[in-house]
Design a protein around this motif. Structure first.
Motif, PDB file in Angstrom:
ATOM      1  N   ALA A  19       0.815  -1.231   0.000  1.00  0.00           N
ATOM      2  CA  ALA A  19       0.000   0.000   0.000  1.00  0.00           C
ATOM      3  C   ALA A  19       0.838   1.266   0.000  1.00  0.00           C
ATOM      4  N   SER A  20       2.156   1.144   0.128  1.00  0.00           N
ATOM      5  CA  SER A  20       2.964   2.357   0.318  1.00  0.00           C
ATOM      6  C   SER A  20       4.422   2.090  -0.049  1.00  0.00           C
ATOM      7  N   GLY A  21       5.137   3.177  -0.299  1.00  0.00           N
ATOM      8  CA  GLY A  21       6.601   3.155  -0.363  1.00  0.00           C
ATOM      9  C   GLY A  21       7.218   2.081  -1.243  1.00  0.00           C
ATOM     10  N   ILE A  22       8.119   1.311  -0.656  1.00  0.00           N
ATOM     11  CA  ILE A  22       8.883   0.295  -1.389  1.00  0.00           C
ATOM     12  C   ILE A  22       7.959  -0.810  -1.910  1.00  0.00           C
ATOM     13  N   GLY A  23       6.992  -1.209  -1.086  1.00  0.00           N
ATOM     14  CA  GLY A  23       6.059  -2.269  -1.500  1.00  0.00           C
ATOM     15  C   GLY A  23       5.235  -1.834  -2.700  1.00  0.00           C
ATOM     16  N   LEU A  66      -5.201  -7.288   4.687  1.00  0.00           N
ATOM     17  CA  LEU A  66      -4.857  -8.199   5.793  1.00  0.00           C
ATOM     18  C   LEU A  66      -3.695  -7.645   6.611  1.00  0.00           C
ATOM     19  N   ASP A  67      -3.578  -8.211   7.795  1.00  0.00           N
ATOM     20  CA  ASP A  67      -2.439  -7.912   8.666  1.00  0.00           C
ATOM     21  C   ASP A  67      -1.484  -9.101   8.570  1.00  0.00           C
ATOM     22  N   VAL A  68      -0.213  -8.830   8.291  1.00  0.00           N
ATOM     23  CA  VAL A  68       0.720  -9.949   8.074  1.00  0.00           C
ATOM     24  C   VAL A  68       0.987 -10.755   9.338  1.00  0.00           C
ATOM     25  N   THR A  69       0.560 -10.234  10.487  1.00  0.00           N
ATOM     26  CA  THR A  69       0.748 -11.010  11.724  1.00  0.00           C
ATOM     27  C   THR A  69      -0.383 -12.035  11.907  1.00  0.00           C
ATOM     28  N   ASP A  70      -1.374 -11.991  11.026  1.00  0.00           N
ATOM     29  CA  ASP A  70      -2.484 -12.944  11.075  1.00  0.00           C
ATOM     30  C   ASP A  70      -2.160 -14.098  10.113  1.00  0.00           C
ATOM     31  N   ALA A  89       8.202 -10.227   0.668  1.00  0.00           N
ATOM     32  CA  ALA A  89       7.724  -9.966   2.033  1.00  0.00           C
ATOM     33  C   ALA A  89       8.307  -8.629   2.483  1.00  0.00           C
ATOM     34  N   ILE A  90       7.554  -7.556   2.224  1.00  0.00           N
ATOM     35  CA  ILE A  90       8.087  -6.193   2.371  1.00  0.00           C
ATOM     36  C   ILE A  90       7.490  -5.442   3.556  1.00  0.00           C
ATOM     37  N   ALA A  91       6.276  -5.795   3.983  1.00  0.00           N
ATOM     38  CA  ALA A  91       5.623  -5.037   5.066  1.00  0.00           C
ATOM     39  C   ALA A  91       6.536  -4.951   6.286  1.00  0.00           C
ATOM     40  N   GLY A  92       6.619  -3.768   6.865  1.00  0.00           N
ATOM     41  CA  GLY A  92       7.449  -3.596   8.052  1.00  0.00           C
ATOM     42  C   GLY A  92       7.125  -2.294   8.743  1.00  0.00           C
ATOM     43  N   VAL A  93       7.552  -2.189   9.996  1.00  0.00           N
ATOM     44  CA  VAL A  93       7.345  -0.964  10.769  1.00  0.00           C
ATOM     45  C   VAL A  93       8.671  -0.544  11.408  1.00  0.00           C
ATOM     46  N   MET A 141      12.628  -8.372   3.071  1.00  0.00           N
ATOM     47  CA  MET A 141      13.128  -6.998   3.167  1.00  0.00           C
ATOM     48  C   MET A 141      13.890  -6.828   4.478  1.00  0.00           C
ATOM     49  N   ALA A 142      15.216  -6.738   4.371  1.00  0.00           N
ATOM     50  CA  ALA A 142      16.040  -6.448   5.553  1.00  0.00           C
ATOM     51  C   ALA A 142      16.243  -4.935   5.599  1.00  0.00           C
ATOM     52  N   SER A 143      17.431  -4.480   5.938  1.00  0.00           N
ATOM     53  CA  SER A 143      17.683  -3.031   6.050  1.00  0.00           C
ATOM     54  C   SER A 143      19.177  -2.798   6.199  1.00  0.00           C
ATOM     55  N   ALA A 185      18.612  -5.350   1.378  1.00  0.00           N
ATOM     56  CA  ALA A 185      18.897  -4.519   2.564  1.00  0.00           C
ATOM     57  C   ALA A 185      19.096  -3.074   2.105  1.00  0.00           C
ATOM     58  N   PRO A 186      17.985  -2.325   1.984  1.00  0.00           N
ATOM     59  CA  PRO A 186      18.089  -0.964   1.442  1.00  0.00           C
ATOM     60  C   PRO A 186      18.774  -0.004   2.407  1.00  0.00           C
ATOM     61  N   GLY A 187      19.381   1.025   1.818  1.00  0.00           N
ATOM     62  CA  GLY A 187      19.833   2.160   2.618  1.00  0.00           C
ATOM     63  C   GLY A 187      18.651   3.074   2.888  1.00  0.00           C
ATOM     64  N   MET A 193       7.956   5.892   5.907  1.00  0.00           N
ATOM     65  CA  MET A 193       8.718   5.435   7.080  1.00  0.00           C
ATOM     66  C   MET A 193       9.820   6.420   7.460  1.00  0.00           C
ATOM     67  N   THR A 194      10.370   7.106   6.465  1.00  0.00           N
ATOM     68  CA  THR A 194      11.477   8.033   6.738  1.00  0.00           C
ATOM     69  C   THR A 194      11.024   9.491   6.669  1.00  0.00           C
ATOM     70  N   ASP A 195       9.692   9.697   6.623  1.00  0.00           N
ATOM     71  CA  ASP A 195       9.150  11.057   6.540  1.00  0.00           C
ATOM     72  C   ASP A 195       9.208  11.714   7.918  1.00  0.00           C
TER      73      ASP A 195
HETATM   74  N1  LIG Z   1      12.443   3.509   3.882  1.00  0.00           N
HETATM   75  C1  LIG Z   1      13.641   3.067   4.209  1.00  0.00           C
HETATM   76  O1  LIG Z   1      14.607   3.863   4.314  1.00  0.00           O
HETATM   77  C2  LIG Z   1      13.882   1.614   4.436  1.00  0.00           C
HETATM   78  C3  LIG Z   1      15.212   1.194   4.556  1.00  0.00           C
HETATM   79  C4  LIG Z   1      15.467  -0.152   4.780  1.00  0.00           C
HETATM   80  C5  LIG Z   1      14.426  -1.067   4.845  1.00  0.00           C
HETATM   81  N2  LIG Z   1      13.150  -0.617   4.726  1.00  0.00           N
HETATM   82  C6  LIG Z   1      12.094  -1.638   4.835  1.00  0.00           C
HETATM   83  O2  LIG Z   1      11.299  -1.619   3.676  1.00  0.00           O
HETATM   84  C7  LIG Z   1       9.985  -2.078   3.995  1.00  0.00           C
HETATM   85  C8  LIG Z   1       8.964  -1.090   3.450  1.00  0.00           C
HETATM   86  O3  LIG Z   1       9.122   0.138   4.138  1.00  0.00           O
HETATM   87  P1  LIG Z   1       8.758   1.563   3.498  1.00  0.00           P
HETATM   88  O4  LIG Z   1       9.917   2.432   3.721  1.00  0.00           O
HETATM   89  O5  LIG Z   1       8.195   1.371   2.162  1.00  0.00           O
HETATM   90  O6  LIG Z   1       7.650   2.024   4.552  1.00  0.00           O
HETATM   91  P2  LIG Z   1       6.126   2.420   4.365  1.00  0.00           P
HETATM   92  O7  LIG Z   1       5.693   2.794   5.738  1.00  0.00           O
HETATM   93  O8  LIG Z   1       5.959   3.386   3.262  1.00  0.00           O
HETATM   94  O9  LIG Z   1       5.438   1.046   3.936  1.00  0.00           O
HETATM   95  C9  LIG Z   1       5.231   0.000   4.836  1.00  0.00           C
HETATM   96  C10 LIG Z   1       3.939  -0.703   4.454  1.00  0.00           C
HETATM   97  O10 LIG Z   1       3.796  -1.857   5.300  1.00  0.00           O
HETATM   98  C11 LIG Z   1       2.448  -1.906   5.722  1.00  0.00           C
HETATM   99  N3  LIG Z   1       2.343  -2.638   6.988  1.00  0.00           N
HETATM  100  C12 LIG Z   1       2.937  -2.340   8.166  1.00  0.00           C
HETATM  101  N4  LIG Z   1       2.587  -3.223   9.092  1.00  0.00           N
HETATM  102  C13 LIG Z   1       1.753  -4.116   8.494  1.00  0.00           C
HETATM  103  C14 LIG Z   1       1.056  -5.268   8.943  1.00  0.00           C
HETATM  104  N5  LIG Z   1       1.135  -5.675  10.223  1.00  0.00           N
HETATM  105  N6  LIG Z   1       0.300  -5.966   8.062  1.00  0.00           N
HETATM  106  C15 LIG Z   1       0.200  -5.543   6.772  1.00  0.00           C
HETATM  107  N7  LIG Z   1       0.820  -4.451   6.298  1.00  0.00           N
HETATM  108  C16 LIG Z   1       1.598  -3.750   7.158  1.00  0.00           C
HETATM  109  C17 LIG Z   1       2.034  -0.457   5.882  1.00  0.00           C
HETATM  110  O11 LIG Z   1       0.611  -0.298   5.909  1.00  0.00           O
HETATM  111  C18 LIG Z   1       2.695   0.172   4.676  1.00  0.00           C
HETATM  112  O12 LIG Z   1       1.849   0.122   3.542  1.00  0.00           O
HETATM  113  C19 LIG Z   1       9.944  -2.255   5.512  1.00  0.00           C
HETATM  114  O13 LIG Z   1      10.158  -3.613   5.822  1.00  0.00           O
HETATM  115  C20 LIG Z   1      11.118  -1.421   5.970  1.00  0.00           C
HETATM  116  O14 LIG Z   1      11.638  -1.871   7.202  1.00  0.00           O
HETATM  117  C21 LIG Z   1      12.842   0.693   4.519  1.00  0.00           C
END
Ligand SMILES: NC(=O)c1ccc[n+]([C@@H]2O[C@H](COP(=O)([O-])OP(=O)(O)OC[C@H]3O[C@@H](n4cnc5c(N)ncnc54)[C@H](O)[C@@H]3O)[C@@H](O)[C@H]2O)c1
Length: 254
Positions: A19-23, A66-70, A89-93, A141-143, A185-187, A193-195
């Motif tokens: 729904a956002s960002g990298i995913g 869905l929630d990926v923890t389900d 598998a990109i979802a993360g917080v 998706m690591a980091s 493992a992105p920089g 997430m970085t806003d």
């Molecule tokens: N942005 C960065 O600088 C950066 C760097 C390294 C790694 N990452 C990793 O990249 C991945 C994507 O991050 P992003 O920067 O695009 O952030 P983002 O916040 O834009 O996107 C994260 C997405 O994950 C979803 N999400 C979070 N928890 C969820 C859950 N429990 N179930 C389902 N969906 C869930 C959110 O709704 C959101 O759409 C993450 O794993 C993050 O750790 C990001």
């Protein structure tokens, strides 16, 4: 290697965090490469926007709110995909707190999404691929947090290090089935997430992160989407158990 190695026509991909960002960038790019993309996220509005982006470009998208923890819900969604070839598998917080102030509930919440959510996605995808005899690909998706210490990054860094160990272990177990498993493992990438929600703070942070890179810039979601596309496609058919680091050269481990 012909460029057609990147063609995903006829393939099916599942992307969490779509729904956002990298995913989102990944889901759109995989669809542009020809895949039918199953987009999963807990944010229904963002999911709808991603699916619309794909469809206006002529691609095919399905959404799974869905929630990926389900685990049960994730299993149902993955099982419902016809002929799954690729899981991202990109979802993360993110969570930041000093070690001495980190509470059990912080660790549990971040662990649950960033590690268990990725584990469930990998397990369900691998089960389906094995059952179908598919020589598929899985990307986690690591980091860049795996390569350095940083104040406040205990919870986040621990989960990402665990994702790397999951990736390596699973790669060894899935190799005999012809299934490849790699991590990205992105920089520092510009996403929600970085806003910093403040343009001056944002500019300061980005200038600092850019100074750490030989390329003198921060990353965009598309930079990572292309790394994922590489690992999804036949262009990386001899690559497994690896950590790909699109990080602008900020860290250069052996
Ligand atoms: N942005 C960065 O600088 C950066 C760097 C390294 C790694 N990452 C990793 O990249 C991945 C994507 O991050 P992003 O920067 O695009 O952030 P983002 O916040 O834009 O996107 C994260 C997405 O994950 C979803 N999400 C979070 N928890 C969820 C859950 N429990 N179930 C389902 N969906 C869930 C959110 O709704 C959101 O759409 C993450 O794993 C993050 O750790 C990001």
């Amino acid at each position: 290697m012909p460029v057609t190695a990147y063609d995903l026509t006829g393939r099916t991909a599942f992307v969490t965090g779509a729904a956002s960002g990298i995913g989102r960038a990944t889901a759109v790019l995989l669809a542009e490469a020809g895949a039918t993309v199953h987009c999963a996220d807990r944010d229904p509005q963002g999911l709808h926007e991603t699916a619309t982006l794909i469809k206006v470009r002529g691609g095919t998208a399905r959404t799974h709110h869905l929630d990926v923890t389900d685990r049960d819900r994730l299993r149902q969604a993955v099982t419902d995909c016809e002929g799954l070839d690729f899981m991202a598998a990109i979802a993360g917080v993110m969570h930041s707190s000093p070690v001495l102030e980190t509470r059990d509930e912080d660790l549990d919440r971040v662990w649950s999404v960033n590690f268990k959510g990725v584990l469930y996605a990998c397990q369900e995808a691998a089960r389906v691929m094995i059952a179908n005899g598919t020589r598929g690909s899985i990307v986690t998706m690591a980091s860049g947090a795996i390569d350095t210490g940083g104040p406040g990054l205990l919870c986040y860094g621990v989960t990402k290090a665990a994702v790397v160990q999951l990736t390596r272990t699973l790669a060894t177990e899935m190799g005999p089935h012809g299934i490849r498993v790699n991590a990205v493992a992105p920089g520092w990438i510009r996403t929600s997430m970085t806003d910093r929600h403040d343009s001056e703070a944002q500019a300061r942070t980005e200038a600092f992160m850019a100074r750490l890179s030989p390329l003198a810039r921060v990353g965009e979601p598309d930079d990572i989407a292309h790394a994922v596309l590489h690992l999804a496609s036949d262009a990386s058919s001899f690559t497994t158990g690896q950590i790909l680091r699109p990080n602008g050269g900020v860290a250069m481990p052996w």
